[in-house]
Structure formats: structure tokens, C-alpha cells
Design an enzyme around this catalytic site. Structure first.
Site, short mmCIF file in Angstrom:
data_model
loop_
_atom_site.label_atom_id
_atom_site.label_comp_id
_atom_site.label_asym_id
_atom_site.label_seq_id
_atom_site.Cartn_x
_atom_site.Cartn_y
_atom_site.Cartn_z
N ASP A 105 0.74 -1.28 -0.68
CA ASP A 105 -0.12 -2.19 0.07
C ASP A 105 -0.26 -1.62 1.49
O ASP A 105 -1.03 -0.70 1.72
CB ASP A 105 0.52 -3.59 0.03
CG ASP A 105 -0.34 -4.66 0.67
OD1 ASP A 105 -1.47 -4.37 1.05
OD2 ASP A 105 0.14 -5.80 0.80
N ASP A 161 5.26 -9.99 -8.87
CA ASP A 161 5.48 -11.44 -8.85
C ASP A 161 4.73 -12.14 -7.74
O ASP A 161 4.27 -11.53 -6.77
CB ASP A 161 6.97 -11.73 -8.66
CG ASP A 161 7.40 -11.48 -7.20
OD1 ASP A 161 7.10 -10.40 -6.66
OD2 ASP A 161 8.01 -12.39 -6.60
P1 IMP Z 1 3.93 -2.62 1.54
O1 IMP Z 1 5.13 -2.27 2.37
O2 IMP Z 1 2.96 -3.50 2.28
O3 IMP Z 1 3.24 -1.39 0.96
O4 IMP Z 1 4.40 -3.54 0.33
C1 IMP Z 1 5.29 -3.07 -0.59
C2 IMP Z 1 5.73 -4.06 -1.65
O5 IMP Z 1 5.15 -5.38 -1.51
C3 IMP Z 1 5.27 -3.58 -3.00
O6 IMP Z 1 6.15 -2.63 -3.51
C4 IMP Z 1 5.28 -4.85 -3.80
O7 IMP Z 1 6.57 -5.09 -4.31
C5 IMP Z 1 4.88 -5.90 -2.79
N1 IMP Z 1 3.44 -6.17 -2.93
C6 IMP Z 1 2.43 -5.69 -2.17
N2 IMP Z 1 1.23 -6.15 -2.58
C7 IMP Z 1 1.50 -6.95 -3.65
C8 IMP Z 1 0.65 -7.73 -4.54
O8 IMP Z 1 -0.60 -7.78 -4.47
N3 IMP Z 1 1.31 -8.41 -5.51
C9 IMP Z 1 2.66 -8.39 -5.67
N4 IMP Z 1 3.47 -7.69 -4.86
C10 IMP Z 1 2.89 -6.98 -3.87
#
Ligand code: IMP
Ligand code: MG
Length: 184
Positions: A105, A161
Site C-alpha cells: 500500500d 482482513d
Molecule cells: P503499507 O505499509 O501501507 O504498505 O501497508 C502494509 C500492510 O497493510 C500490508 O502488508 C497489509 O497487511 C495491510 N494492508 C494494506 N492495504 C490493505 C488492504 O487494502 N486490505 C487489507 N490489508 C491491507
């Protein structure tokens, strides 16, 4: 297949699409890592389902290991500051490490984790992400494999989730907005 879960607005990736794409990624990894000492690492809990399917499509000797991390604070958006709740059991120095990640994300969690793992001197460190959202300002990440580009919406299923629900759905879909509690 039974009907779509009533809390979902639509399905993004079906069980068949996921199976086919994970097989392709597994085949590419089999080709790229032949003869290398491979450790596949997954981040609990979201990537566990993907990891389980992926390793069965990699036709090479490999080791599986797991990490659990938690973000500081309650914000739905990642802060990038993470605490390691469960560390690797394996010593990765000199070995080829591939992180199986469910979804990128903001990319901040992974960026932090990569810096941490890099300090342990692996022979190589790359990512096999199932989904990647196109987010402006995402940090540079060594994403060697990406399953699908994902719209910037909150998705669940296939390990992912919302408030610990929906991880066991065999497909990936978008939640209805009426189900999502607005925390802002
Ligand atoms: P980041 O640090 O923003 O890249 O987020 C990392 C983690 O957030 C991912 O590995 C997911 O476990 C969780 N995550 C991010 N987007 C989503 C989503 O749309 N649905 C569910 N989990 C998400
Ligand atoms: Mg995750």
C-alpha cells in the site's frame, strides 16, 4: 463456488485468477532461483495464505520463515514505524531472501523491514508481492514479482482482513462502504 460474501461490493480477483497467477510467479521463481540457497519469508498474518500457495508452486529446495510485525499507533494508514513481534528463526546472512507479501500500500512497512533485514547481510533481498496499489510517493522497493496491480481501495480475502475478518475467503474483493467503520 458459493455466492459472493454479502459484505463485499465486488470481487476483484477470483480463485481461478489467483491460482493461475500464483503458479506463474512460482514458475518464475523456480527459474530465477535455481541453484541458490533460498529462504522465503512471509509477514504474518496477511501473507500466510499466499505464502502457503506460492511455495507449493516453487519447484526448488527452500526454507520457509515468518515474521510478525505491528505498526505503532491505531491509525488505519501505515506510519512505517513498526515493531517486530516475532523475528525470523533463520540466520539469513549469505542467503537469498524472498519476501512473500500480500499487498503493498504505502510501502512504508516493507521499506522499514527491508532496512532491518538488509543489515543481516543476505546474499540478495527481493519481494514477491501478490498485489500492489499504485500510491504516489511509494518508496523504492525491490519488487521482483508483482501478481496484480490493485486499485486504491480496501480489499479483503485470500489472507487479507478487515478487523480480523474475511481472511479465509478464497477470492479477493472490495468491502461495501456500509461495512467499513469510518475511523477518521
Ligand atoms: P503499507 O505499509 O501501507 O504498505 O501497508 C502494509 C500492510 O497493510 C500490508 O502488508 C497489509 O497487511 C495491510 N494492508 C494494506 N492495504 C490493505 C488492504 O487494502 N486490505 C487489507 N490489508 C491491507
Ligand atoms: Mg501484510
Amino acid at each position: 463456488m458459493q455466492g459472493i460474501h454479502p459484505d463485499l461490493e465486488r470481487v476483484l480477483f477470483t480463485e481461478d485468477q489467483l491460482r493461475a497467477r500464483v503458479s506463474e510467479i512460482g514458475a518464475a521463481i523456480t527459474n530465477d532461483y535455481a541453484g541458490k540457497d533460498l529462504v522465503v519469508v512471509s509477514i504474518l498474518r496477511g501473507a500466510a495464505v499466499y505464502m502457503a500457495d506460492l511455495v507449493r508452486k516453487i519447484d526448488l529446495p527452500l526454507e520457509m520463515d515468518f515474521m510478525a510485525i505491528s505498526s505503532y499507533g491505531k491509525a488505519a494508514k501505515s506510519s512505517g514505524i513498526v515493531r517486530i513481534q516475532k523475528d525470523l528463526t533463520t540466520d539469513i546472512s549469505g542467503r537469498h531472501v524472498l519476501i512473500a507479501e500480500d499487498i503493498i500500500d504505502s510501502g512504508l512497512t516493507l521499506r522499514y523491514l527491508l532496512d532491518n533485514l538488509e543489515s543481516r547481510k543476505p546474499a540478495s533481498l527481493s519481494i514477491a508481492a501478490l498485489l500492489r496499489k499504485d500510491i504516489p510517493g511509494q518508496p523504492d522497493l525491490p519488487c521482483k514479482y508483482v501478481g496484480f496491480e490493485c486499485p486504491d481501495e480496501f480489499v479483503v480475502g485470500y489472507g487479507m482482513d478487515y478487523a480480523e475478518h474475511y481472511r479465509n475467503l478464497p477470492y479477493i474483493g472490495v468491502l461495501r462502504s456500509s461495512v467499513v467503520v469510518d475511523a477518521s
